[in-house]
Every structure is written in C-alpha cells, then in structure tokens.
Design a protein around this motif. Structure first.
Motif, PDB file in Angstrom:
ATOM      1  N   LYS A 226       0.841  -1.203   0.000  1.00 60.47           N
ATOM      2  CA  LYS A 226       0.000   0.000   0.000  1.00 60.47           C
ATOM      3  C   LYS A 226       0.877   1.254   0.000  1.00 60.47           C
ATOM      4  O   LYS A 226       1.894   1.312   0.695  1.00 60.47           O
ATOM      5  CB  LYS A 226      -0.921  -0.006   1.224  1.00 60.47           C
ATOM      6  CG  LYS A 226      -1.972  -1.106   1.181  1.00 60.47           C
ATOM      7  CD  LYS A 226      -2.840  -1.086   2.424  1.00 60.47           C
ATOM      8  CE  LYS A 226      -3.884  -2.192   2.376  1.00 60.47           C
ATOM      9  NZ  LYS A 226      -4.713  -2.242   3.611  1.00 60.47           N
ATOM     10  N   LYS A 227       0.452   2.246  -0.747  1.00 62.79           N
ATOM     11  CA  LYS A 227       1.275   3.434  -0.997  1.00 62.79           C
ATOM     12  C   LYS A 227       1.698   4.127   0.289  1.00 62.79           C
ATOM     13  O   LYS A 227       2.872   4.469   0.467  1.00 62.79           O
ATOM     14  CB  LYS A 227       0.499   4.404  -1.889  1.00 62.79           C
ATOM     15  CG  LYS A 227       1.326   5.610  -2.323  1.00 62.79           C
ATOM     16  CD  LYS A 227       0.540   6.482  -3.281  1.00 62.79           C
ATOM     17  CE  LYS A 227       1.371   7.711  -3.694  1.00 62.79           C
ATOM     18  NZ  LYS A 227       0.618   8.592  -4.620  1.00 62.79           N
ATOM     19  N   SER A 231       5.640   4.064   1.283  1.00 65.00           N
ATOM     20  CA  SER A 231       6.369   5.343   1.258  1.00 65.00           C
ATOM     21  C   SER A 231       6.948   5.665   2.629  1.00 65.00           C
ATOM     22  O   SER A 231       8.050   6.219   2.738  1.00 65.00           O
ATOM     23  CB  SER A 231       5.440   6.467   0.788  1.00 65.00           C
ATOM     24  OG  SER A 231       4.333   6.619   1.653  1.00 65.00           O
TER      25      SER A 231
END
Length: 351
Positions: A226-227, A231
């Motif tokens: 998941k982003k 990140s």
C-alpha cells in the motif's frame, strides 16, 4: 475419496488445503467457500456447502472440516451421519482465543459466545479433533470449560475425541541457504495489520539505527504494498531497504527469505505462525514473543531463536540477536514429510 471442507478458503486455510490435496497419498477433493464475511460463513456456510455436497457424484469416505464450518448443521443439511462418513475437525484457530476487533459490533454490544459455541458443538460432534498447535488446543479446551460453567444448568460434557496436534507444514528449502551479505538482514513477512503490531517492529528498527547497529531490511506480507505504508518505510529506512511490498510469486518470496538472517516477530496473536516456520526453514534466527504459539517453534530447538517478554523486552532482544549472530532452523515436526505421515496414519485409522 477424502473431502476437505472449508467455508473460509483463503490465506493459511487455502495454503493448508491445497498442500494436503497435493501431498496426501489419497484421492482428495476440496469443497469450499471464498474467504469473505467470516461470521456469515460460520452461520450460513454449512447450508451452502451442503447444497454443493448433494451434487457430488462420488461421496467421500472421510470428511476433514475446518473450524469455520458449523459441522453438525452441515451433516444435517447433507442428510449424512458420522457413522457412515467419519469427520475430522481441523482447528486453524478457535473462537475462544481469537482476538476481537474493537470495531466488532458483537463486542460493542457485549453479545454472547455464539461463535465459540459453534466451535464447541462441532468438536463434540465429530469423530476426531486435530489442532495446529498446542496453544490452539489448550486455549480451546480452557475456553470451552469456562463457557460451560457460564451456561444455564445443563448436562453438556466437554468430551473431545482423542485430540491431536498436526502442524500445518512447511517445505524443505529449495534455495541455497548461503547468505549473500555479511550485514544482518531483518525480515518482516506478516500482514501489515494492527494485530501484528508493526509499530513495535518499526520502533525496534529505529532503536538499532539510534545505537548505530547496521542492518538491511526486507519487508513482505499483505498490506506492505500500500502506498502510504510503502512510502513511510522507504522514507525511514532508505539506506537499509532491500525490498518492500507483498509478492504473490512464491519463487520471489522464497528468494527473499533466503537473503534474510533475522526474523523479529511483534504479533499480539498467532495460533501457529506459518511465516515464522518458513523463515526459520531458510535459516532466519527468530526473535519471538513469549506467548501464544511462538514458544513451540523453539521447543527442542532453542539455538534457533530467542523469546522475549512482550512487548517491553523487544528492543533488547532484537539488539542481542543482531550482536550475537546465529543461524536458525525449523523443527523437523513442522516439515511436510512428517506432517503428511501423521495425516496418513490418522486417515487410514478411520477408513
């Protein structure tokens, strides 16, 4: 024919079912429902499975049903008996010890132990009960005794048929176990969810950074792609990160396991821990909580890991495991070779 029955066929359930079908020396079929809406699967799944069962051209000699099936209801709807078709119940988990989400409406409304009672009545109904760990067995029996004492006056006796432990099973590694780097490589191969406590894992990694202990990092498991999660990890551990993100490709998954050296586990709960056993089979040294099923990975295998007091002892245990670098191994009892032998003996005894 042996029939595996599961109303929640996903994750570890699916892995287990497919591996038994592939490896058992019998003709094995699967009768399943998708792994969605677990409460409805325990409530209504028995009826749906029974309708499918009635359409089978060949009826099984034995049924292996998981804990997500209301087994007495399935047998009633299917119009069969355990005298004609014996049933083995396999507990991947049990509802007495399964952690309940704070958002669960049953918890909020303080409802009764209905799903635990489905587990109990199924266990009382079948010919044989099998658990995937000692912890699973003990927590179920303890929970059953506690529930029976709460019920109105009754003559229900907690008579469970010859309960056994048969672990889910892991493979002997096919990859070369020689590690590519002399720098310790830390692995996360769990779901990135609350019950796995990834926040504690991150705090442990930051502790290593703060005391200048070098390490590399591999992050796997559902949710890590998941982003927002990816990140965050990439930003905090840019220098250390080798890989971040879930992979369904088994070859890539096991290749990454073979590169790792340490497996710190921060989970609040686990009835077995297939990911732990897989990583240890690839030589990872395990840093495990001293609760749930985790100590079973180190019984007669103490050189392969360390137990810590959860959660406060994590940072110290992680630091010590990195400093005193050791190699882990998986217990022989967890390997499919031995797991299939136990299943074959059990099934043969009921045929």
């Amino acid at each position: 024919m042996i029939l595996i029955l599961d109303s929640f066929f996903t994750g570890s359930h699916k892995y287990w079912g497919l591996e038994l079908k592939r490896r058992l020396p019998f003709n094995v079929d699967l009768l399943t429902l998708s792994g969605k809406h677990w409460k409805w699967r325990m409530e209504g799944g028995a009826y749906e499975l029974a309708q499918k069962f009635k359409k089978l051209n060949v009826k099984p000699k034995i049924i292996i049903a998981t804990d997500m099936v209301n087994i007495p209801l399935f047998y009633a709807f299917s119009e069969i008996t355990t005298e004609k078709i014996p049933c083995i119940m396999y507990f991947h988990e049990n509802q007495f010890a399964y952690p309940i989400s704070n958002l669960d409406t049953d918890k909020v409304l303080k409802r009764d132990n209905h799903y635990s009672f489905i587990n109990l009545t199924s266990a009382l109904f079948v010919n044989q009960v099998v658990f995937n760990s000692e912890f699973n067995k003990n927590s179920f029996l303890k929970g059953a005794d506690k529930l029976l004492k709460k019920l109105p006056k009754n003559n229900i006796e907690r008579k469970i048929s010859n309960e056994q432990i048969i672990f889910p099973g892991v493979d002997v590694p096919r990859e070369n176990l020689k590690k590519l780097s002399s720098t310790p490589t830390i692995l996360w191969n769990h779901r990135w969810e609350y019950d796995k406590n990834p926040d504690l894992f991150i705090r442990g990694l930051k502790h290593l950074q703060n005391i200048s202990i070098p390490f590399k990092l591999i992050v796997l498991g559902k949710g890590t792609e998941k982003k927002e999660i990816k990140s965050k990890i990439e930003k905090q551990f840019k220098k250390e990160l080798i890989h971040c993100g879930y992979t369904e490709n088994k070859k890539q998954y096991f290749k990454l396991l073979s590169e790792a050296t340490h497996l710190p586990v921060t989970s609040m709960h686990d009835f077995f821990g297939i990911g732990v056993a897989e990583a240890m089979s690839y030589g990872c040294y395990a840093v495990l909580p001293n609760h749930q099923a985790y100590p079973e990975h180190l019984i007669n295998n103490s050189e392969s890991g360390i137990l810590y007091d959860y959660p406060d002892g994590f940072n110290t245990a992680l630091e010590n495991s990195i400093i005193h670098n050791k190699k882990g191994t998986v217990k022989n009892e967890f390997l499919f070779e031995n797991v299939i032998k136990k299943w074959t003996q059990l099934i043969s005894s009921l045929c």
